[in-house]
Design an enzyme around this catalytic site. Structure first.
Site, PDB file in Angstrom:
ATOM      1  N   ASP A   1     -10.173  -5.784   2.373  1.00  0.00           N
ATOM      2  CA  ASP A   1      -8.920  -6.419   1.975  1.00  0.00           C
ATOM      3  C   ASP A   1      -8.986  -7.934   2.116  1.00  0.00           C
ATOM      4  O   ASP A   1      -8.134  -8.643   1.598  1.00  0.00           O
ATOM      5  CB  ASP A   1      -7.759  -5.921   2.858  1.00  0.00           C
ATOM      6  CG  ASP A   1      -7.307  -4.524   2.451  1.00  0.00           C
ATOM      7  OD1 ASP A   1      -7.475  -4.187   1.269  1.00  0.00           O
ATOM      8  OD2 ASP A   1      -6.795  -3.804   3.323  1.00  0.00           O
TER       9      ASP A   1
ATOM     10  N   GLU B   1      -2.505  17.306   6.924  1.00  0.00           N
ATOM     11  CA  GLU B   1      -2.274  18.195   5.788  1.00  0.00           C
ATOM     12  C   GLU B   1      -2.313  19.656   6.244  1.00  0.00           C
ATOM     13  O   GLU B   1      -1.441  20.452   5.919  1.00  0.00           O
ATOM     14  CB  GLU B   1      -3.327  17.991   4.689  1.00  0.00           C
ATOM     15  CG  GLU B   1      -3.148  16.726   3.875  1.00  0.00           C
ATOM     16  CD  GLU B   1      -3.907  15.549   4.462  1.00  0.00           C
ATOM     17  OE1 GLU B   1      -4.387  15.659   5.611  1.00  0.00           O
ATOM     18  OE2 GLU B   1      -4.019  14.518   3.772  1.00  0.00           O
TER      19      GLU B   1
ATOM     20  N   ASP C   1       0.847  -1.179   0.000  1.00  0.00           N
ATOM     21  CA  ASP C   1       0.000   0.000   0.000  1.00  0.00           C
ATOM     22  C   ASP C   1       0.882   1.228   0.000  1.00  0.00           C
ATOM     23  O   ASP C   1       1.884   1.274   0.697  1.00  0.00           O
ATOM     24  CB  ASP C   1      -0.885   0.006   1.260  1.00  0.00           C
ATOM     25  CG  ASP C   1      -2.105  -0.851   1.037  1.00  0.00           C
ATOM     26  OD1 ASP C   1      -2.589  -0.891  -0.116  1.00  0.00           O
ATOM     27  OD2 ASP C   1      -2.560  -1.488   2.001  1.00  0.00           O
TER      28      ASP C   1
ATOM     29  N   SER D   1     -16.301  19.422   4.714  1.00  0.00           N
ATOM     30  CA  SER D   1     -17.389  18.458   4.601  1.00  0.00           C
ATOM     31  C   SER D   1     -17.354  17.861   3.210  1.00  0.00           C
ATOM     32  O   SER D   1     -16.794  18.449   2.288  1.00  0.00           O
ATOM     33  CB  SER D   1     -18.749  19.116   4.860  1.00  0.00           C
ATOM     34  OG  SER D   1     -19.194  19.729   3.676  1.00  0.00           O
TER      35      SER D   1
END
Lengths: 569, 679, 205
Positions: free
Chosen positions: B519, B348, B307, B377
């Protein structure tokens, strides 16, 4: 000496130069591709195939079925040959009126020729009628060789098959082996032999009056046609008792040289055929290289030992510069006798052009060891190659773990099933040579066959059972093998040596064919590098050496030390 | 990362003492029969002991030598047992420290998910499907799945990671592990493991070797060893008639000595120790294997699916630069970005603040105060602040912010956005008072050192494939930066599964790690599926390995452990077989010299007497097992390299070494034996 | 297995007809046309009578003839064999010792070339080495009353070298050489031969 070395070099170069293209041709044949002979042979092939109910190309057999076909065909061949030998007295083409063979000798001989061993407990010209030689022995010379080639091709298919069930069709492979490979080569080679002086007639043995007025009877027969296939098919059963030493079988240095090429031609073509079939010529070359190294080593030992002569006669007024000439022909000398012995015992070809029984101890040790490691140095047609693949599997398994992956060869994982099957076959040689040999060394009836006293006697026993189990057929001919005991035991040894290789090997092929092929990466064990070649050679020598060294120490090696000390028995 | 489980010293006395005793117990033939090589050794050791007793009774002169041979044969078996006991002992030490966290705890059992009426029971009595309540300060009594509530849980007992982690009902973080402690809040947990079958139990069983099943390669190797043992049995048994033919006699004790030195006792004795130690190394890396097969398969892996997030890059994207539109000063844009991100607590957002502060003079943000934060949102796809002075600041997806501004894009803006996207970054448009100011470049930061690891993997022949939800453009840029061989962009559980199947169809072995429920199919399909311990029970059920640290880079380590396991076996097998050559040169001349004095020439080592030669070979054969125990336990040193290079290296050490070492060793022992007049 | 029996029987029958009947008979037919002499055994005739094959050794005991190598088959053209005695065989040592002593006493040259005291593989080796021929020259010359040089020249004329200058060993065909010898100097009647003493005492040490 210099001319000997030059001949060895010429031999190796020519062998490689001929085997390579033949290998590519055979790959085409067994891939079912068109070859230059297809227009002529396709109708014959079709006739044979339809006669036994095989239909065209879509007839892949599962390995079990392939193995059953092999066994059924060989059983039928055995029955037929046994019947011919037993009934020889009432069958035609018997100008000398030779009687039928005893049951044990017929059993032994039939097994011997069906298993491509061609061990001869009999003398050709004194035992076999022309009918037996042709309809009995020549036929098995062809089809036992074809069986080996077919199984070899099927095994190779196992290594490149991608999750398939089948490994080819035995009947098709058999027909193609005979029609496309063995028969055309035999015709050419046979005519060459006649030109050089090998008889090909059906007349009575010839009586002559010698210059000194004595009577001499000279054996005749359809020899060339049989000798051609006996060499090409790594059979080796002599038309005459003393085999290729007899001038009628091998009249000139030229026939000798060409026969030697014929002996290893098809076995040496197999690695190249393999390389082409698996689409990676490097793999074939690597195996060829390993075979070549072992061959040269054996040749070096035999030649080096023979050329020195016999120290036992050092004090006699004898000039031994020609080397150990007992049992050798003048036209071949030591060089060509050593090369022949190395080539035939590398292959499963039982023919001899010099008497191995009279070789120096180390000169005979190399042929013996080549047989004991299972005749994988080129080896019998087909059988040598699949025998070698067995060692490749073992090598890959032992050393492959060392690169940190489940061992794989050509992308096929070598797992418990393959190892188990390989181990079964690895038990055959020790069983046939050591266990049967040990029995022969203590059982009084068996011991009576031994000719020489001292360690050489043990060598005779070991050689006989190595030759039988290894399906070679050459002999220490002083050993009186034609007794019910040895006919039976060597017969069993030959059967073990043939079928306990063929069946597990087909099983391995079937198992591998069904597996996925893992694509090669940097993490893949490299099986085409010089390192791998060296490793393969080392594994063969160590495994073979460890198994047979103690027995060989008491035979040839002990005799060698005795000979150096001038001791006789 | 502080590992909870400490590595024990290689020859820790605390492990060694019980192992010395355990090795004695293992002499029981019923236990030994599963190891055919050692079983044969034990049988002939017993036989030699009987021979000694007979010699003693008959007053034969050779009794002392036979006694010594018998003793060393027993030592051979004992040393092999000791190796296995050591490996198991080390595992057990680890298991004990794990088990201490697993002591019986009280559990608050609920009658139904809806009540809070608890009944306190012992953790041992819990069954699958029971529901328990765990509150702050409680130890989670069993493995299970959170079905209600959110809590922070201290999982350091299992993972060694000291920071608590969040566990909540639903989603991918619902799995809890027995033995961990709830730090705050509460959870209702449905028990998913029966007592004795928790991950911890599995781990303990694995390292103790009690339930260890032989791995496929081990089985295959065992078959080979049995085959070799049979061959050498034939060799030795037939030697007696051959010697008799030669008119000589060899004592049975000598033949037995030959047999034991020939059969592969070295690898036979160490094989199971290598296996146990391999599992132990895995546990040391905090990975639980559900089967040994998976560990071995890890060594075979051709393709590694990784990943992107968390493995190749740090989880979050970080601000990398500010690109003003024409007519906007860069500090202006930077300042606006800073304000817009002040209330953004995502990584971030924090990275924007951090970068802006670095670029701006100190004290800038004091100039403004936030009136109201506008949260992100899914509808608006932007966030920002309204300042006290009425300024509205927004940042977010380009189209969303443009929509807010009620303007169209300009050519310059489009250029900037495209350039950022192409480089693998994410553009965030910043606007003030509905006027676009410029773009923040958010960038995926590739973990330092990851490129080198991928290069290492490539040398090992392992292909790496990056899995990411990013668009192909972004994915390609990151893939290039990280040095992976391939990538799967816009990954969904379905195309991930498809990729695995495709690789497998080509014959490749695929490893992946995952944590989410979606997964699970891919984890089950992969040959090596590593489930994160933080993952859902479904994922953990589907994987065949569980990483307690939930560290996706662990896959690489697992591959290494798998390879090392195979290499150790292969190397010691090669060593063991190569050893036989020297033993022949020691023993055969000793056996045959009476029959043919000329064969004394084979005594290349110049050993002092036949008796000493045989005894020295037997002693060497026993001592070499002891000498190799540390190697078996630690594993053969493995540095990633191509197979060709590894082969050359290991062949040189274990192949050639195996040929040479015994010549030296046996000669040295012979000197001692003859000096002490032992034979 | 049962299903394989029919194809097995059909196949062995067809293969027998092809390789056991058609092939050898065709080869015989072609050979008899192309290489009739060789195909019938390379026989030599003198005055219409078959006197032997160039490829098969025959016994020569007369001192006036070149002698071939000793034969374990006793020169029986219908029963080829070697001695098959091993290198450490006491019997072989005794035989070689006796032969060496006899040859040394019959011939003035020394030492004895090894091929004259060793039996060949087939027992029918038609050749001897040039050295073995030269070794016998003085004896022949004496027995036939010829010049040594003349006999030696005959030997050189009959030497076949390496094939293509490389293959095999230089050799002399004993029968061909003796025929050439007879052509040069017809043999005296056997009765007039003085008869060389034959050493029979063993040289076993």
């Amino acid at each position: 000496m210099a001319s000997d070395i030059l001949q060895f070099i010429l031999y190796c170069v020519l062998l490689t130069a001929l085997a390579w293209p033949l290998g590519l041709y055979m790959a085409s044949v067994f891939n079912g591709e068109r070859t230059f002979l297809t227009p002529i042979l396709a109708p014959v092939e079709g006739l044979f195939a339809s006669a036994c109910g095989v239909d065209g190309q879509k007839c892949d057999q599962h390995w079990t079925r392939y193995a059953l076909s092999v066994l059924a065909f060989n059983a039928a061949g055995w029955l037929m040959l046994y019947a011919v030998l037993r009934l020889q007295g009432v069958l035609p083409w018997n100008p000398q009126g030779l009687p039928g063979l005893s049951p044990d000798l017929a059993f032994n001989t039939a097994v011997s020729f069906v298993t491509n061993t061609n061990w001869q407990a009999y003398g050709g010209e004194t035992t076999m009628s022309y009918f037996s030689q042709m309809v009995g022995l020549t036929v098995q010379n062809f089809v036992s060789a074809a069986t080996g080639i077919a199984v070899g091709a099927a095994v190779i298919r196992g290594f490149f098959g991608r999750e398939t069930r089948g490994i080819g069709n035995f009947w098709i492979d058999l027909i193609r082996s005979v029609l496309y490979v063995l028969l055309p080569l035999s015709i050419l080679f046979g005519l060459f032999l006649v030109w050089q002086g090998v008889p090909q007639n059906l007349t009575h043995y010839v009586d002559v009056t010698t210059l000194e007025g004595a009577k001499q009877t000279i054996a005749q027969g359809p020899a060339a046609s049989q000798i051609a296939i006996k060499q090409l098919g790594t059979n080796g059963g002599g038309f005459f008792n003393a085999n290729s030493a007899v001038p009628y079988e091998n009249p000139t240095p030229l026939t000798n040289f060409v026969e030697m090429l014929a002996i290893l031609l098809i076995p040496a073509a197999f690695p190249f055929m393999f390389g082409r079939m698996v689409k990676d010529m490097r793999q074939g070359i690597a195996i060829f290289a390993a075979m070549g190294i072992l061959f040269l080593a054996a040749l070096g030992l035999t030649y080096g030992s023979e050329i020195q002569g016999n120290p036992v006669y050092a004090e006699m007024p004898v000039d031994q510069t020609a080397g150990n000439m007992e049992g050798k022909e003048v036209r071949f000398g030591v060089g060509n006798s050593a090369l022949w012995a190395s080539a035939t015992t590398a292959a499963s070809n039982g023919s001899v052009n010099a008497m191995h029984d009279s070789f120096t101890p180390l000169g005979a040790l190399a042929p013996m060891l080549q047989m004991q490691i299972g005749e994988v140095v080129f080896g019998g047609v087909g059988s040598g190659f699949y025998g070698m693949l067995l060692f490749v599997v073992l090598t890959v398994f032992i050393a492959g773990l060392m690169v940190g992956r489940t061992p794989e060869y050509l992308g096929k994982k070598i797992e418990a099933r393959e190892v188990k099957l390989a181990v079964i076959t690895f038990l055959v040689m020790p069983l046939g040579v050591l266990v049967f040999g040990a029995m022969a060394a203590v059982i009084p009836t068996a011991l009576a066959s031994v000719q020489d006293a001292g360690p050489h006697g043990l060598s005779e026993i070991l050689y006989a059972y190595s030759s039988g189990t290894g399906n070679n057929g050459s002999a220490f001919a002083g050993f009186g093998a034609n007794t019910p005991y040895h006919n039976t035991m060597i017969g069993i040894a030959m059967l073990l040596g043939r079928y306990v290789f063929i069946v597990p090997m087909l099983a391995i092929a079937g198992s591998l064919a069904a597996k996925k092929t893992v694509p090669a990466s940097a993490g893949t064990f490299p099986t085409h590098s010089p390192l791998f070649v060296g490793l393969l050679v080392a594994v063969i020598l160590i495994i073979g050496g460890l198994t047979f060294f103690p027995a060989l120490a008491l035979g040839p090696i002990a005799e060698h030390t005795a000979m150096l000390a001038g001791q006789t028995f | 990362m502080a590992k909870k489980v400490q590595d024990t010293a290689l020859l820790d006395p605390a492990v060694m003492r019980p192992a010395l005793l355990a090795a004695l117990h293992k002499l029981d033939p019923r236990a030994l029969v599963s190891n055919p090589v050692m079983f044969v050794t034990e049988v002939v050791a017993a036989l030699t002991t009987l021979l000694f007793l007979r010699n003693l009774a008959l007053g034969s002169g050779a009794a002392f030598l036979v006694a010594q041979i018998a003793a060393w044969l027993w030592f051979t078996v004992y040393f092999a047992n000791f190796a296995e006991a050591m490996a198991e002992g080390r595992g057990k030490a680890r298991a004990d420290s794990l088990r201490s966290t697993q002591s019986e705890t009280p559990a608050k059992k609920l009658a139904s998910p809806d009540t809070r009426d608890v009944e306190t029971v012992s953790s041992r009595s819990l069954r699958t499907g029971d529901i328990v309540l765990v509150e702050a300060g409680d130890i989670v009594p069993a493995d299970g799945e959170a079905i209600d509530g959110v809590a922070s849980v201290d999982e350091s007992a299992i993972t060694g990671e000291s920071a608590p982690v969040i566990r909540e009902a639903g989603g991918d973080r619902s799995s809890v592990t027995g033995g961990t402690r709830v730090v705050s809040d509460w959870l209702k947990v449905r028990v998913t493991a029966k007592p004795g079958e928790s991950f911890l139990d599995r781990m303990i069983a694995l390292v103790e070797g009690a339930k260890r099943q032989k791995t496929p390669n081990e089985i295959a190797l065992n078959i080979l060893l049995v085959g070799m043992t049979i061959i050498f049995l034939l060799v030795v048994v037939t030697l007696e008639p051959f010697v008799a033919y030669s008119g000589a006699f060899v004592p049975v004790a000598y033949l037995i000595a030959l047999l034991v030195t020939l059969i592969p006792t070295t690898i036979g004795g160490l094989l199971s120790a290598i296996g146990v130690a391999g599992m132990d190394r895995l546990v040391k890396a905090n990975v639980v294997a559900k089967s040994g097969r998976a560990v071995e398969a890890a060594g075979d892996v051709d393709t590694l699916l990784l990943d992107k997030t968390g493995t190749i890059t740090f989880g979050a994207r970080m601000a990398d630069g500010f690109y003003p539109l024409p007519g906007v000063r860069e500090p202006d844009l930077t300042e606006a970005s800073l304000y817009a991100s002040l209330s953004d607590e995502t990584p971030e957002g924090r990275s924007v603040v951090e970068l802006a502060r670095k670029l701006l003079p100190r004290g800038v943000e004091q100039r403004a105060s936030v009136k109201q934060a506008v949260a992100f949102s899914a509808q608006t796809r932007m966030s920002g602040v309204d300042l006290v002075d009425g300024t509205e600041l927004r940042k977010g997806a380009t189209d969303a912010v443009l929509a807010w501004c009620e303007t169209g894009s300009s050519k310059t803006l489009t250029d900037i956005v495209e350039r950022i996207a192409k480089s693998g970054g994410t553009p965030l448009l910043v606007a003030r008072d509905r006027r676009p100011l410029g773009v923040i470049h958010l960038k995926d930061i590739v973990k330092p050192g990851i490129r080198e690891r991928f290069a290492e993997l490539r040398r090992m022949g392992v292909r790496t494939v990056m899995i990411t939800g990013d668009n192909p453009l972004t994915a390609a840029a990151i893939a290039a930066e990280a040095g992976v061989d391939d990538f799967l962009a816009e990954a969904t559980p379905e195309n991930k599964l498809e990729l695995i199947r495709k690789e497998q169809a080509e014959g490749k072995l695929v490893a992946m790690c995952g944590d989410g429920s979606n997964d699970a199919p891919a984890l089950a399909q992969a040959d090596v599926g590593v489930a994160m311990n933080t993952g859902t029970p479904a994922a953990k059920e589907a994987g065949n390995l569980i990483d307690l640290d939930s560290d996706p880079t662990k896959l690489i380590e697992i591959v290494m452990v798998g390879k090392q396991l195979l290499i150790s076996r292969g190397s010691l097998t090669t060593f063991s077989i190569a050893n036989d050559v020297a033993k022949y040169f020691a023993i055969l001349p000793a056996l045959f010299v009476t029959a043919y004095p000329g064969l004394g020439a084979l005594n290349v080592m110049g050993l002092s007497s036949p008796g000493s030669a045989i005894l020295s070979a037997v002693i060497f054969n026993a001592l070499v097992i002891i000498a190799l125990i540390p190697l078996a336990l630690k594993g053969v040193k493995y540095t990633p390299a191509s197979a060709a290079k590894l082969l050359r290296h290991n062949l040189l050490i274990y192949g050639l070494g195996g040929l040479v070492v015994p010549f030296i060793g046996i000669k040295a022992i012979d000197l001692v034996v003859s000096a002490l007049a032992l034979a | 297995m049962l299903s394989q029996i029919r194809p097995a029987l059909v196949m062995i029958t067809m293969m027998t007809l092809l390789t056991g009947v058609a092939y050898p008979l065709a080869m015989t037919g072609v050979s008899q046309v192309l290489f009739a002499d060789q195909a019938n055994g390379s026989l030599l005739t003198r005055e219409g009578k078959a006197i032997g094959s160039t490829l098969v050794a025959q016994a020569f005991t007369d001192p006036g003839y070149f002698q071939p190598r000793p034969s374990a088959a006793n020169y029986d053209g219908a029963s080829s064999t070697g001695s098959n005695l091993g290198p450490t065989s006491a019997a072989l040592r005794q035989r070689i010792g006796a032969d060496a002593t006899r040859l040394a006493s019959e011939n003035p040259s020394m030492p004895v070339p090894v091929d004259l005291v060793t039996t060949s593989g087939s027992g029918l080796d038609p050749d001897i080495s040039p050295a073995a021929a030269s070794f016998q020259v003085p004896r022949i010359a004496k027995a036939r009353g010829l010049e040594s040089g003349q006999v030696q020249r005959l030997v050189w004329e009959n030497v076949k070298g390496h094939t293509f200058g490389l293959l095999g060993e230089p050799r002399v065909n004993v029968l061909a050489l003796n025929l050439a010898l007879d052509a040069v100097a017809p043999r005296r009647a056997p009765a007039t031969q003085p008869g060389e003493p034959v050493a029979v005492n063993s040289t076993d040490r």
